[in-house]
Design a protein around this motif. Structure first.
Motif, PDB file in Angstrom:
ATOM      1  N   LEU A   5       0.856  -1.173   0.000  1.00 58.83           N
ATOM      2  CA  LEU A   5       0.000   0.000   0.000  1.00 58.83           C
ATOM      3  C   LEU A   5       0.898   1.230   0.000  1.00 58.83           C
ATOM      4  CD1 LEU A   5      -2.703  -0.973   2.664  1.00 58.83           C
ATOM      5  CD2 LEU A   5      -2.965  -0.888   0.176  1.00 58.83           C
ATOM      6  N   ILE A   6       0.387   2.319  -0.522  1.00 59.24           N
ATOM      7  CA  ILE A   6       1.117   3.580  -0.425  1.00 59.24           C
ATOM      8  C   ILE A   6       1.303   3.866   1.064  1.00 59.24           C
ATOM      9  CG2 ILE A   6       0.965   6.057  -0.867  1.00 59.24           C
ATOM     10  CD1 ILE A   6      -0.626   5.282  -3.440  1.00 59.24           C
ATOM     11  N   ASN A   7       2.515   4.209   1.448  1.00 60.83           N
ATOM     12  CA  ASN A   7       2.846   4.358   2.860  1.00 60.83           C
ATOM     13  C   ASN A   7       2.349   5.708   3.395  1.00 60.83           C
ATOM     14  OD1 ASN A   7       3.795   3.710   5.341  1.00 60.83           O
ATOM     15  ND2 ASN A   7       5.962   3.872   4.823  1.00 60.83           N
ATOM     16  N   ASN A   8       1.019   5.771   3.550  1.00 53.92           N
ATOM     17  CA  ASN A   8       0.352   6.971   4.048  1.00 53.92           C
ATOM     18  C   ASN A   8      -0.747   6.489   4.985  1.00 53.92           C
ATOM     19  OD1 ASN A   8      -2.090   8.796   3.928  1.00 53.92           O
ATOM     20  ND2 ASN A   8      -0.632  10.120   2.851  1.00 53.92           N
ATOM     21  N   ILE A  37     -12.926 -19.353  -5.502  1.00 58.12           N
ATOM     22  CA  ILE A  37     -12.194 -18.981  -4.292  1.00 58.12           C
ATOM     23  C   ILE A  37     -13.154 -19.164  -3.123  1.00 58.12           C
ATOM     24  CG2 ILE A  37     -10.962 -17.150  -3.068  1.00 58.12           C
ATOM     25  CD1 ILE A  37     -10.283 -16.007  -5.892  1.00 58.12           C
ATOM     26  N   VAL A  38     -12.811 -20.098  -2.244  1.00 56.70           N
ATOM     27  CA  VAL A  38     -13.673 -20.469  -1.125  1.00 56.70           C
ATOM     28  C   VAL A  38     -13.473 -19.522   0.054  1.00 56.70           C
ATOM     29  CG1 VAL A  38     -14.220 -22.347   0.475  1.00 56.70           C
ATOM     30  CG2 VAL A  38     -13.615 -22.875  -1.890  1.00 56.70           C
ATOM     31  N   ASP A  39     -12.246 -19.100   0.272  1.00 49.81           N
ATOM     32  CA  ASP A  39     -11.930 -18.181   1.357  1.00 49.81           C
ATOM     33  C   ASP A  39     -10.762 -17.314   0.934  1.00 49.81           C
ATOM     34  OD1 ASP A  39     -12.099 -16.945   3.863  1.00 49.81           O
ATOM     35  OD2 ASP A  39     -10.814 -18.430   4.830  1.00 49.81           O
ATOM     36  N   MET A  40     -10.757 -16.081   1.417  1.00 50.03           N
ATOM     37  CA  MET A  40      -9.661 -15.158   1.127  1.00 50.03           C
ATOM     38  C   MET A  40      -9.414 -14.352   2.388  1.00 50.03           C
ATOM     39  SD  MET A  40      -9.473 -12.077  -1.685  1.00 50.03           S
ATOM     40  CE  MET A  40      -9.318 -13.127  -3.114  1.00 50.03           C
ATOM     41  N   GLN A  41      -8.157 -14.236   2.746  1.00 50.71           N
ATOM     42  CA  GLN A  41      -7.759 -13.427   3.898  1.00 50.71           C
ATOM     43  C   GLN A  41      -6.642 -12.498   3.449  1.00 50.71           C
ATOM     44  OE1 GLN A  41      -6.663 -16.056   7.150  1.00 50.71           O
ATOM     45  NE2 GLN A  41      -8.184 -17.538   6.461  1.00 50.71           N
ATOM     46  N   ILE A  42      -6.672 -11.264   3.949  1.00 48.94           N
ATOM     47  CA  ILE A  42      -5.599 -10.311   3.671  1.00 48.94           C
ATOM     48  C   ILE A  42      -5.043  -9.843   5.008  1.00 48.94           C
ATOM     49  CG2 ILE A  42      -4.962  -8.091   2.649  1.00 48.94           C
ATOM     50  CD1 ILE A  42      -7.260  -8.479   0.649  1.00 48.94           C
ATOM     51  N   TYR A  43      -3.736  -9.933   5.144  1.00 49.14           N
ATOM     52  CA  TYR A  43      -3.033  -9.483   6.350  1.00 49.14           C
ATOM     53  C   TYR A  43      -2.183  -8.279   5.976  1.00 49.14           C
ATOM     54  CZ  TYR A  43      -4.341 -13.989   8.342  1.00 49.14           C
ATOM     55  OH  TYR A  43      -5.043 -15.072   8.803  1.00 49.14           O
ATOM     56  N   LEU A  44      -1.978  -7.397   6.942  1.00 46.67           N
ATOM     57  CA  LEU A  44      -1.219  -6.170   6.717  1.00 46.67           C
ATOM     58  C   LEU A  44      -0.172  -6.007   7.808  1.00 46.67           C
ATOM     59  CD1 LEU A  44      -0.976  -3.353   5.244  1.00 46.67           C
ATOM     60  CD2 LEU A  44      -2.676  -2.530   6.885  1.00 46.67           C
ATOM     61  N   THR A  45       1.044  -5.679   7.400  1.00 48.46           N
ATOM     62  CA  THR A  45       2.092  -5.277   8.336  1.00 48.46           C
ATOM     63  C   THR A  45       2.774  -4.063   7.718  1.00 48.46           C
ATOM     64  OG1 THR A  45       4.075  -5.908   9.557  1.00 48.46           O
ATOM     65  CG2 THR A  45       3.777  -6.955   7.420  1.00 48.46           C
ATOM     66  N   GLY A  46       2.780  -2.961   8.455  1.00 46.09           N
ATOM     67  CA  GLY A  46       3.294  -1.722   7.871  1.00 46.09           C
ATOM     68  C   GLY A  46       2.437  -1.363   6.673  1.00 46.09           C
ATOM     69  N   ASN A  47       3.064  -1.322   5.498  1.00 47.05           N
ATOM     70  CA  ASN A  47       2.288  -1.084   4.281  1.00 47.05           C
ATOM     71  C   ASN A  47       2.336  -2.284   3.328  1.00 47.05           C
ATOM     72  OD1 ASN A  47       5.068  -0.473   3.564  1.00 47.05           O
ATOM     73  ND2 ASN A  47       4.260   0.470   1.713  1.00 47.05           N
ATOM     74  N   ARG A  48       2.810  -3.435   3.822  1.00 55.00           N
ATOM     75  CA  ARG A  48       2.864  -4.650   2.994  1.00 55.00           C
ATOM     76  C   ARG A  48       1.718  -5.571   3.360  1.00 55.00           C
ATOM     77  NH1 ARG A  48       8.286  -6.454   1.076  1.00 55.00           N
ATOM     78  NH2 ARG A  48       7.756  -4.594  -0.122  1.00 55.00           N
ATOM     79  N   MET A  49       1.022  -6.051   2.327  1.00 51.40           N
ATOM     80  CA  MET A  49      -0.104  -6.955   2.527  1.00 51.40           C
ATOM     81  C   MET A  49       0.251  -8.357   2.034  1.00 51.40           C
ATOM     82  SD  MET A  49      -3.337  -4.645   1.338  1.00 51.40           S
ATOM     83  CE  MET A  49      -2.742  -4.412  -0.339  1.00 51.40           C
ATOM     84  N   TYR A  84      -4.714   3.352  -3.587  1.00 56.81           N
ATOM     85  CA  TYR A  84      -4.109   2.909  -2.338  1.00 56.81           C
ATOM     86  C   TYR A  84      -2.942   1.953  -2.534  1.00 56.81           C
ATOM     87  CZ  TYR A  84      -8.682   4.605  -0.926  1.00 56.81           C
ATOM     88  OH  TYR A  84      -9.797   5.378  -0.758  1.00 56.81           O
ATOM     89  N   GLN A  85      -2.983   1.169  -3.600  1.00 54.15           N
ATOM     90  CA  GLN A  85      -2.023   0.090  -3.774  1.00 54.15           C
ATOM     91  C   GLN A  85      -0.793   0.532  -4.555  1.00 54.15           C
ATOM     92  OE1 GLN A  85      -4.849  -2.537  -5.673  1.00 54.15           O
ATOM     93  NE2 GLN A  85      -5.049  -3.756  -3.813  1.00 54.15           N
ATOM     94  N   LEU A  86       0.270  -0.178  -4.275  1.00 52.93           N
ATOM     95  CA  LEU A  86       1.556   0.069  -4.915  1.00 52.93           C
ATOM     96  C   LEU A  86       2.188  -1.300  -5.098  1.00 52.93           C
ATOM     97  CD1 LEU A  86       3.733   2.315  -5.545  1.00 52.93           C
ATOM     98  CD2 LEU A  86       4.484   1.990  -3.181  1.00 52.93           C
ATOM     99  N   GLY A  87       2.546  -1.648  -6.298  1.00 54.26           N
ATOM    100  CA  GLY A  87       3.168  -2.950  -6.501  1.00 54.26           C
ATOM    101  C   GLY A  87       4.471  -3.074  -5.726  1.00 54.26           C
ATOM    102  N   VAL A  88       4.780  -4.286  -5.306  1.00 55.70           N
ATOM    103  CA  VAL A  88       6.069  -4.509  -4.643  1.00 55.70           C
ATOM    104  C   VAL A  88       7.190  -4.177  -5.633  1.00 55.70           C
ATOM    105  CG1 VAL A  88       5.221  -6.185  -2.942  1.00 55.70           C
ATOM    106  CG2 VAL A  88       5.937  -6.985  -5.197  1.00 55.70           C
ATOM    107  N   PRO A  89       8.387  -3.874  -5.146  1.00 55.57           N
ATOM    108  CA  PRO A  89       9.453  -3.416  -6.041  1.00 55.57           C
ATOM    109  C   PRO A  89       9.760  -4.367  -7.209  1.00 55.57           C
ATOM    110  CG  PRO A  89      10.083  -3.032  -3.768  1.00 55.57           C
ATOM    111  CD  PRO A  89       8.794  -3.823  -3.743  1.00 55.57           C
ATOM    112  N   TRP A  90       9.526  -5.658  -7.044  1.00 56.22           N
ATOM    113  CA  TRP A  90       9.844  -6.623  -8.102  1.00 56.22           C
ATOM    114  C   TRP A  90       8.643  -6.957  -8.989  1.00 56.22           C
ATOM    115  CZ3 TRP A  90      10.286  -7.104  -2.913  1.00 56.22           C
ATOM    116  CH2 TRP A  90       9.294  -7.836  -2.270  1.00 56.22           C
ATOM    117  N   ALA A  91       7.514  -6.261  -8.788  1.00 54.37           N
ATOM    118  CA  ALA A  91       6.324  -6.488  -9.619  1.00 54.37           C
ATOM    119  C   ALA A  91       6.579  -5.984 -11.038  1.00 54.37           C
ATOM    120  CB  ALA A  91       5.123  -5.779  -9.020  1.00 54.37           C
TER     121      ALA A  91
END
Length: 107
Positions: A5-8, A37-49, A84-91
């Motif tokens: 995510l954008i770090n804001n 897709i039976v289930d989906m979970q998203i976790y967040l730490t800092g700005n990385r999901m 809101y989203q920002l690809g990871v550096p290697w995307a």
């Protein structure tokens, strides 16, 4: 899968609100379920999901991408989420969620 995510803090709070229980657009949750897709979970730490998906045997990522590309409501959601989203550096260019390699499992 992973995405940044954008770090804001204001934008992160808005993004979390869009994903709070019962707040995701019903067309989006239906498109997820209809793809197998039976289930989906998203976790967040800092700005990385991190996204964990549990899929049934009918799930095909290429078919899901095609279904999403042809669904105007999904495209509207995806354009909104780019605020809101920002690809990871290697995307790759234009890629948001990147598949991760599983390197450990306890059982």
């Amino acid at each position: 899968m992973t995405c940044d995510l954008i770090n804001n803090q204001k934008l992160i709070a808005e993004y979390k609100d869009f994903h709070a229980k019962g707040k995701a657009w019903p067309e989006i949750t239906e498109s997820i379920k209809s793809a197998g897709i039976v289930d989906m979970q998203i976790y967040l730490t800092g700005n990385r999901m991190f996204m964990i998906m549990e899929c049934d045997s009918s799930f095909n990522p290429n078919k899901k991408a095609e279904m999403d590309a042809n669904n105007p409501k999904v495209q509207e959601w995806e354009m909104l989420m780019w605020k809101y989203q920002l690809g990871v550096p290697w995307a790759k260019n234009g890629e948001k969620w990147v598949e991760m390699e599983k390197i450990f499992q306890l059982i």
